[in-house]
Design a protein around this motif. Structure first.
Motif, PDB file in Angstrom:
ATOM      1  N   VAL A   1       1.848   1.852  -3.760  1.00  0.00           N
ATOM      2  CA  VAL A   1       0.865   1.780  -4.850  1.00  0.00           C
ATOM      3  C   VAL A   1       0.773   3.082  -5.643  1.00  0.00           C
ATOM      4  CG1 VAL A   1      -1.604   1.681  -5.319  1.00  0.00           C
ATOM      5  CG2 VAL A   1      -0.553  -0.098  -3.957  1.00  0.00           C
ATOM      6  N   VAL A   2       0.562   4.207  -4.977  1.00  0.00           N
ATOM      7  CA  VAL A   2       0.382   5.470  -5.690  1.00  0.00           C
ATOM      8  C   VAL A   2       1.693   5.911  -6.339  1.00  0.00           C
ATOM      9  CG1 VAL A   2      -0.297   7.889  -5.491  1.00  0.00           C
ATOM     10  CG2 VAL A   2      -1.523   6.149  -4.193  1.00  0.00           C
ATOM     11  N   HIS A   3       2.803   5.712  -5.659  1.00  0.00           N
ATOM     12  CA  HIS A   3       4.098   6.061  -6.243  1.00  0.00           C
ATOM     13  C   HIS A   3       4.335   5.294  -7.544  1.00  0.00           C
ATOM     14  CE1 HIS A   3       4.612   7.235  -2.004  1.00  0.00           C
ATOM     15  NE2 HIS A   3       5.522   8.092  -2.442  1.00  0.00           N
ATOM     16  N   MET A   4       4.027   3.989  -7.531  1.00  0.00           N
ATOM     17  CA  MET A   4       4.228   3.167  -8.722  1.00  0.00           C
ATOM     18  C   MET A   4       3.243   3.531  -9.832  1.00  0.00           C
ATOM     19  SD  MET A   4       5.083  -0.613  -7.193  1.00  0.00           S
ATOM     20  CE  MET A   4       5.352  -1.227  -8.869  1.00  0.00           C
ATOM     21  N   ALA A   5       1.999   3.855  -9.449  1.00  0.00           N
ATOM     22  CA  ALA A   5       1.010   4.251 -10.456  1.00  0.00           C
ATOM     23  C   ALA A   5       1.444   5.525 -11.168  1.00  0.00           C
ATOM     24  CB  ALA A   5      -0.350   4.450  -9.790  1.00  0.00           C
ATOM     25  N   ILE A   6       1.938   6.487 -10.409  1.00  0.00           N
ATOM     26  CA  ILE A   6       2.388   7.752 -10.980  1.00  0.00           C
ATOM     27  C   ILE A   6       3.600   7.538 -11.875  1.00  0.00           C
ATOM     28  CG2 ILE A   6       3.536   9.930 -10.368  1.00  0.00           C
ATOM     29  CD1 ILE A   6       1.564  10.134  -8.017  1.00  0.00           C
ATOM     30  N   ALA A   7       4.560   6.738 -11.406  1.00  0.00           N
ATOM     31  CA  ALA A   7       5.769   6.485 -12.184  1.00  0.00           C
ATOM     32  C   ALA A   7       5.455   5.739 -13.482  1.00  0.00           C
ATOM     33  CB  ALA A   7       6.766   5.676 -11.354  1.00  0.00           C
ATOM     34  N   THR A   8       4.586   4.742 -13.403  1.00  0.00           N
ATOM     35  CA  THR A   8       4.230   3.963 -14.595  1.00  0.00           C
ATOM     36  C   THR A   8       3.445   4.823 -15.575  1.00  0.00           C
ATOM     37  OG1 THR A   8       4.167   1.956 -13.237  1.00  0.00           O
ATOM     38  CG2 THR A   8       3.094   1.855 -15.393  1.00  0.00           C
ATOM     39  N   SER A   9       2.563   5.668 -15.059  1.00  0.00           N
ATOM     40  CA  SER A   9       1.814   6.583 -15.914  1.00  0.00           C
ATOM     41  C   SER A   9       2.749   7.514 -16.680  1.00  0.00           C
ATOM     42  CB  SER A   9       0.838   7.397 -15.068  1.00  0.00           C
ATOM     43  OG  SER A   9       0.274   8.453 -15.810  1.00  0.00           O
ATOM     44  N   LEU A  10       3.718   8.098 -15.969  1.00  0.00           N
ATOM     45  CA  LEU A  10       4.682   8.990 -16.627  1.00  0.00           C
ATOM     46  C   LEU A  10       5.441   8.267 -17.728  1.00  0.00           C
ATOM     47  CD1 LEU A  10       6.390  11.202 -13.882  1.00  0.00           C
ATOM     48  CD2 LEU A  10       5.233  11.992 -15.948  1.00  0.00           C
ATOM     49  N   ALA A  11       5.818   7.014 -17.470  1.00  0.00           N
ATOM     50  CA  ALA A  11       6.571   6.255 -18.465  1.00  0.00           C
ATOM     51  C   ALA A  11       5.747   6.017 -19.729  1.00  0.00           C
ATOM     52  CB  ALA A  11       7.029   4.928 -17.876  1.00  0.00           C
ATOM     53  N   THR A  12       4.441   5.768 -19.581  1.00  0.00           N
ATOM     54  CA  THR A  12       3.605   5.549 -20.772  1.00  0.00           C
ATOM     55  C   THR A  12       3.503   6.808 -21.624  1.00  0.00           C
ATOM     56  OG1 THR A  12       1.509   6.143 -19.689  1.00  0.00           O
ATOM     57  CG2 THR A  12       2.222   3.846 -19.525  1.00  0.00           C
ATOM     58  N   ILE A  13       3.619   7.971 -20.971  1.00  0.00           N
ATOM     59  CA  ILE A  13       3.485   9.239 -21.693  1.00  0.00           C
ATOM     60  C   ILE A  13       4.624   9.438 -22.693  1.00  0.00           C
ATOM     61  CG2 ILE A  13       3.427  11.771 -21.400  1.00  0.00           C
ATOM     62  CD1 ILE A  13       1.982  11.266 -18.739  1.00  0.00           C
TER      63      ILE A  13
ATOM     64  N   PRO B   1       0.803  -1.231   0.000  1.00  0.00           N
ATOM     65  CA  PRO B   1       0.000   0.000   0.000  1.00  0.00           C
ATOM     66  C   PRO B   1       0.832   1.276   0.000  1.00  0.00           C
ATOM     67  CG  PRO B   1      -0.894  -1.577   1.571  1.00  0.00           C
ATOM     68  CD  PRO B   1       0.419  -2.133   1.100  1.00  0.00           C
ATOM     69  N   GLU B   2       1.986   1.237   0.665  1.00  0.00           N
ATOM     70  CA  GLU B   2       2.821   2.428   0.733  1.00  0.00           C
ATOM     71  C   GLU B   2       3.521   2.748  -0.582  1.00  0.00           C
ATOM     72  OE1 GLU B   2       5.399  -1.057   2.067  1.00  0.00           O
ATOM     73  OE2 GLU B   2       3.321  -0.377   2.311  1.00  0.00           O
TER      74      GLU B   2
ATOM     75  N   SER C   1       1.748   7.455   0.484  1.00  0.00           N
ATOM     76  CA  SER C   1       0.785   7.263  -0.604  1.00  0.00           C
ATOM     77  C   SER C   1      -0.502   8.065  -0.404  1.00  0.00           C
ATOM     78  CB  SER C   1       0.435   5.780  -0.755  1.00  0.00           C
ATOM     79  OG  SER C   1       1.404   5.119  -1.534  1.00  0.00           O
ATOM     80  N   ARG C   2      -0.975   8.154   0.834  1.00  0.00           N
ATOM     81  CA  ARG C   2      -2.226   8.873   1.083  1.00  0.00           C
ATOM     82  C   ARG C   2      -2.077  10.363   0.796  1.00  0.00           C
ATOM     83  NH1 ARG C   2      -5.322   6.345   6.391  1.00  0.00           N
ATOM     84  NH2 ARG C   2      -5.666   4.269   5.495  1.00  0.00           N
ATOM     85  N   LEU C   3      -0.986  10.933   1.252  1.00  0.00           N
ATOM     86  CA  LEU C   3      -0.753  12.354   1.008  1.00  0.00           C
ATOM     87  C   LEU C   3      -0.578  12.614  -0.478  1.00  0.00           C
ATOM     88  CD1 LEU C   3      -0.265  15.225   1.956  1.00  0.00           C
ATOM     89  CD2 LEU C   3       2.133  14.623   2.392  1.00  0.00           C
ATOM     90  N   LEU C   4       0.118  11.706  -1.161  1.00  0.00           N
ATOM     91  CA  LEU C   4       0.330  11.868  -2.598  1.00  0.00           C
ATOM     92  C   LEU C   4      -0.997  11.791  -3.349  1.00  0.00           C
ATOM     93  CD1 LEU C   4       2.622  12.350  -4.565  1.00  0.00           C
ATOM     94  CD2 LEU C   4       2.973   9.875  -4.716  1.00  0.00           C
ATOM     95  N   ALA C   5      -1.872  10.879  -2.939  1.00  0.00           N
ATOM     96  CA  ALA C   5      -3.199  10.785  -3.555  1.00  0.00           C
ATOM     97  C   ALA C   5      -3.999  12.055  -3.327  1.00  0.00           C
ATOM     98  CB  ALA C   5      -3.954   9.581  -2.990  1.00  0.00           C
TER      99      ALA C   5
END
Length: 267
Positions: free
Chosen positions: A49-61, A46-47, A106-110
């Protein structure tokens, strides 16, 4: 990886690619919430999840922006002189943004993600008329603006369109040109942000197999493959739609995604 997950990733890539071409948002604003759902369902820490989602999203861009940019360029809509002046600040800012993100849980980042998206939606929906004398700033001002765009985009895993499009339209750049130019700016944002997320996430405890820093490679491949195909379709649709309708679509999509990430921040 099972077939059902592959299909979900392809569908996400298609939606993100279409949004990237249509709205100039790099697809990240659409992808981050959905990638967060998938990584949560797969049982990632859980700690992270959001970091990885953001990083993976940036990579797809990196891939989506090239496809979207090419389609907009064919319409002659990209303001390349703006791209050249904003890019230096963007490259620096997109390296700093992920570092700031790593310092947050992750919560603060979300919560930060939700706040920026909701603010951007409001800016587009209010649609204040730009003053006739309002113009883009000079070279130093554009470098500074690029730095702010890069930091925020790198922090929340987006192509920067949620800031760069309102900024350019506020300075009397036509929205179709702003969307097209934002699509081109997604590439330097993605390059800087992806490299930063690889470096900052390298050796992080708890990362699942096939991760490159915070970037999860299986999701990157599946999403990028579909997004590249759909980005030109979104770009063509953008040039056929009236300005006000384009703004409303932009705002509604962003509000919905902000609501999900706000929920995620407190659950």
């Amino acid at each position: 990886m099972d077939w059902s997950l592959n299909l979900v990733l392809l569908a996400m890539g298609a939606a993100g690619g279409f949004a990237a071409g249509l709205l100039g948002i790099g697809g990240g604003m659409v992808l981050v919430p959905f990638i967060t759902m998938i990584f949560t369902a797969k049982g990632f820490p859980p700690e992270l999840v959001v970091h990885m989602a953001i990083a993976t999203s940036l990579a797809t861009i990196m891939f989506t922006s090239l496809s979207s940019m090419r389609a907009h360029h064919r319409h002659g809509a990209v303001r390349w002189e703006l791209v050249a002046r904003l890019a230096p600040g963007i490259l620096l800012g997109s390296w700093i943004g992920p570092y700031i993100g790593k310092l947050m849980d992750s919560r603060l980042l979300a919560l930060v993600f939700a706040a920026f998206v909701a603010f951007s939606a409001t800016q587009m929906l209010v649609n204040r008329t730009a003053h006739a004398a309002r113009e883009l700033p000079g070279k130093a001002g554009l470098v500074a603006a690029g730095g702010v765009i890069g930091i925020v985009a790198g922090l929340v895993g987006a192509g920067g369109g949620f800031i760069s499009v309102p900024f350019m339209t506020w300075c009397n750049v036509r929205i179709h040109n702003a969307v097209a130019t934002s699509a081109a700016l997604g590439f330097p944002i993605a390059i800087g942000g992806t490299l930063a997320n690889i470096v900052y996430g390298w050796g992080e405890p708890g990362l699942p197999p096939y991760s490159l820093g915070f970037v999860y490679l299986p999701a990157l491949v599946g999403i990028a493959a579909a997004s590249v195909l759909l980005a030109p379709v979104g770009a063509r649709a953008a040039h056929r739609m009236p300005v006000q309708k384009l703004r409303r679509i932009f705002a509604v999509v962003l509000y919905l995604l902000a609501a999900y990430m706000l929920w995620k921040a407190f659950h």
